[in-house]
Design a protein around this motif. Structure first.
Motif, PDB file in Angstrom:
ATOM      1  N   ASP A  60      -0.540   5.419   1.868  1.00 16.13           N
ATOM      2  CA  ASP A  60      -0.067   4.530   2.925  1.00 16.13           C
ATOM      3  C   ASP A  60       1.407   4.164   2.680  1.00 16.13           C
ATOM      4  OD1 ASP A  60      -0.193   2.642   5.134  1.00 16.13           O
ATOM      5  OD2 ASP A  60      -0.102   1.114   3.567  1.00 16.13           O
ATOM      6  N   SER A  61       1.723   3.668   1.472  1.00 17.94           N
ATOM      7  CA  SER A  61       3.093   3.283   1.141  1.00 17.94           C
ATOM      8  C   SER A  61       3.244   3.220  -0.382  1.00 17.94           C
ATOM      9  CB  SER A  61       3.451   1.923   1.748  1.00 17.94           C
ATOM     10  OG  SER A  61       2.616   0.912   1.227  1.00 17.94           O
ATOM     11  N   THR A  73      10.462  -0.321  -0.448  1.00 15.64           N
ATOM     12  CA  THR A  73       9.147   0.152  -0.022  1.00 15.64           C
ATOM     13  C   THR A  73       9.331   1.409   0.824  1.00 15.64           C
ATOM     14  OG1 THR A  73       8.225  -2.084   0.001  1.00 15.64           O
ATOM     15  CG2 THR A  73       7.042  -0.400   1.254  1.00 15.64           C
ATOM     16  N   LYS A  75       7.436   4.509   3.120  1.00 17.26           N
ATOM     17  CA  LYS A  75       6.253   4.961   3.847  1.00 17.26           C
ATOM     18  C   LYS A  75       6.433   6.432   4.187  1.00 17.26           C
ATOM     19  CE  LYS A  75       4.836   0.622   6.035  1.00 17.26           C
ATOM     20  NZ  LYS A  75       3.464   0.608   5.528  1.00 17.26           N
ATOM     21  N   LEU A  97       4.099   1.129  -7.234  1.00 17.57           N
ATOM     22  CA  LEU A  97       2.753   0.702  -6.855  1.00 17.57           C
ATOM     23  C   LEU A  97       2.377   1.515  -5.614  1.00 17.57           C
ATOM     24  CD1 LEU A  97       0.570  -1.266  -7.782  1.00 17.57           C
ATOM     25  CD2 LEU A  97       1.516  -2.951  -6.194  1.00 17.57           C
ATOM     26  N   TYR A  99      -0.035   2.616  -2.712  1.00 21.91           N
ATOM     27  CA  TYR A  99      -1.156   2.146  -1.892  1.00 21.91           C
ATOM     28  C   TYR A  99      -1.769   3.351  -1.171  1.00 21.91           C
ATOM     29  CZ  TYR A  99       0.395  -2.634  -2.715  1.00 21.91           C
ATOM     30  OH  TYR A  99       0.723  -3.831  -3.312  1.00 21.91           O
ATOM     31  N   TYR A 100      -3.082   3.509  -1.338  1.00 21.37           N
ATOM     32  CA  TYR A 100      -3.745   4.683  -0.764  1.00 21.37           C
ATOM     33  C   TYR A 100      -5.196   4.326  -0.432  1.00 21.37           C
ATOM     34  CZ  TYR A 100      -6.221   5.077  -5.187  1.00 21.37           C
ATOM     35  OH  TYR A 100      -7.028   4.802  -6.277  1.00 21.37           O
ATOM     36  N   ASN A 103      -6.849   1.277  -1.632  1.00 19.80           N
ATOM     37  CA  ASN A 103      -6.696   0.968  -3.060  1.00 19.80           C
ATOM     38  C   ASN A 103      -5.209   1.040  -3.439  1.00 19.80           C
ATOM     39  OD1 ASN A 103      -9.604   0.841  -3.866  1.00 19.80           O
ATOM     40  ND2 ASN A 103      -9.551   2.962  -3.144  1.00 19.80           N
ATOM     41  N   ASN A 104      -4.931   0.762  -4.694  1.00 20.00           N
ATOM     42  CA  ASN A 104      -3.565   0.942  -5.191  1.00 20.00           C
ATOM     43  C   ASN A 104      -3.607   1.333  -6.666  1.00 20.00           C
ATOM     44  OD1 ASN A 104      -2.993  -1.589  -6.982  1.00 20.00           O
ATOM     45  ND2 ASN A 104      -3.884  -2.428  -5.103  1.00 20.00           N
ATOM     46  N   GLU A 106      -0.835   1.808 -10.148  1.00 14.69           N
ATOM     47  CA  GLU A 106       0.508   1.595 -10.695  1.00 14.69           C
ATOM     48  C   GLU A 106       0.874   2.725 -11.653  1.00 14.69           C
ATOM     49  OE1 GLU A 106       2.354  -1.340 -14.016  1.00 14.69           O
ATOM     50  OE2 GLU A 106       1.458  -2.380 -12.291  1.00 14.69           O
TER      51      GLU A 106
END
Length: 351
Positions: A60-61, A73, A75, A97, A99-100, A103-104, A106
């Motif tokens: 996602d980002s 950030t 995308k 970090l 985000y997918y 979930n996320n 690191e």
């Protein structure tokens, strides 16, 4: 300009390099592509980072952090460019970090930012020579209102002290001895107050410069050792035996910032006695017969003075390392000495 002498002298300093690995979780879905990342960069360069999507997850980002400060950030892309021009010299901890799919995860890596300045190899001339107490295990050395102040350690169960005396005769005007449990270290004088560090006790002292009455005992703001000290007329600076020079608020004794001392090869360890002269910090390097001239804002080493020959003029057999830099703004001379030296040298540094 690079030449044999420059490389030979820079080789006196110690440096280390490294590049961290991605942070692992129970199942690693992402990592930085460290094959495209160098271990060392210079301030004019840009870091190009790519995130590897190992399991082909739908991203996602990605939020990027530099030294725990949010940078950007992104995308729809796993590529990130980071300009280094405004970063401190030293290690840069880079974190992402990702985000997918709700979930996320690191991931992290590390690079080292080194100086892009080639230090000048400077010379000196001896203006005069003065006596120095051979019992003085010199740790701090400073002129204040035409008077020389000195702080000493206490090896072999001796007693360290703070002293002010006449440079030419050695006549002691005033002295205060430290408790045996303290090993005296660097000093600096600002607004009629003497600030003195101790080595491993994690405390410092503030004295009235005229009477030597102790006005305050303060704890170190960081869990560090006390080595050298100086000031720029507003802030105090403290070394801790590493490559770091800490900036301290003289009123609160709180650390407000720090610089890392670097050449183009890497960090310079064991920064010891300090002296602030015309916007630069002059530094002893422990166990080396050199003084570094350091940019007080960036930490880059801009000049190197080799005092190996002056060390040969010290005749006390028990003399130890060079460790004392005092600047007299009236004469614009620098005075250097060392632990248990029998001489103090007045010098002028030249191109």
């Amino acid at each position: 300009m690079r030449n044999y002498n420059l490389i030979a002298i820079i080789s006196l300093v110690l440096f280390s390099v490294g590049c961290g690995n991605g942070k692992n979780s129970e199942e690693l879905f992402f990592s930085f592509d460290n094959s495209k990342v160098k271990e060392q960069y210079q301030p004019q360069e840009t870091v190009n980072l790519d995130v590897k999507n190992i399991k082909n997850k739908k991203i996602d980002s990605i939020v990027y952090y530099i030294n725990d400060k949010k940078s950007e950030t992104k995308k729809g892309t796993t590529h990130f460019k980071f300009n280094l021009s405004h970063q401190k010299l030293g290690y840069q901890n880079i974190k992402a970090l990702v985000y997918y799919e709700g979930n996320n995860q690191e991931i992290s890596t590390r690079i080292e930012l080194v100086s892009n300045t080639d230090p000048k190899i400077l010379k000196y001339k001896i203006v005069a020579t003065y006596p120095h107490d051979t019992l003085s295990f010199t740790e701090g050395f400073e002129f204040y209102k035409d008077t020389l102040y000195e702080s000493t350690g206490s090896p072999d169960n001796g007693i360290g002290y703070l002293r002010k005396y006449d440079l030419k005769t050695g006549l002691v005007y005033k002295q205060v001895n430290l408790d045996k449990k303290y090993f005296g270290e660097g000093i600096t004088i600002l607004n009629d107050k003497v600030y003195q560090l101790t080595w491993q006790s994690n405390v410092g002292f503030i004295y009235n410069s005229k009477t030597f009455a102790k006005e305050k005992e303060f704890p170190f703001d960081k869990k560090i050792e006390g080595w050298g000290m100086t000031n720029d007329g507003m802030n105090l600076y403290q070394s801790d035996g590493t490559e770091k020079i800490w900036k301290m608020n003289p009123t609160t004794q709180k650390m407000t910032d720090c610089i890392n001392v670097y050449t183009s090869s890497g960090k310079v360890k064991s920064i010891n006695e300090l002296e602030y002269i015309d916007g630069k910090i002059y530094c002893n390097v422990w166990q080396k017969d050199v003084i570094l001239i350091v940019n007080s804002a960036s930490g880059a080493v801009e000049g190197i003075v080799n005092f190996a020959d002056i060390r040969k003029l010290v005749t006390n057999k028990k003399a130890e390392v060079l460790n004392g830099i005092a600047y007299n703004p009236k004469s614009k001379s620098i005075f250097i000495t060392g632990k248990n030296w029998n001489k103090t040298f007045e010098i002028k540094i030249v191109e």
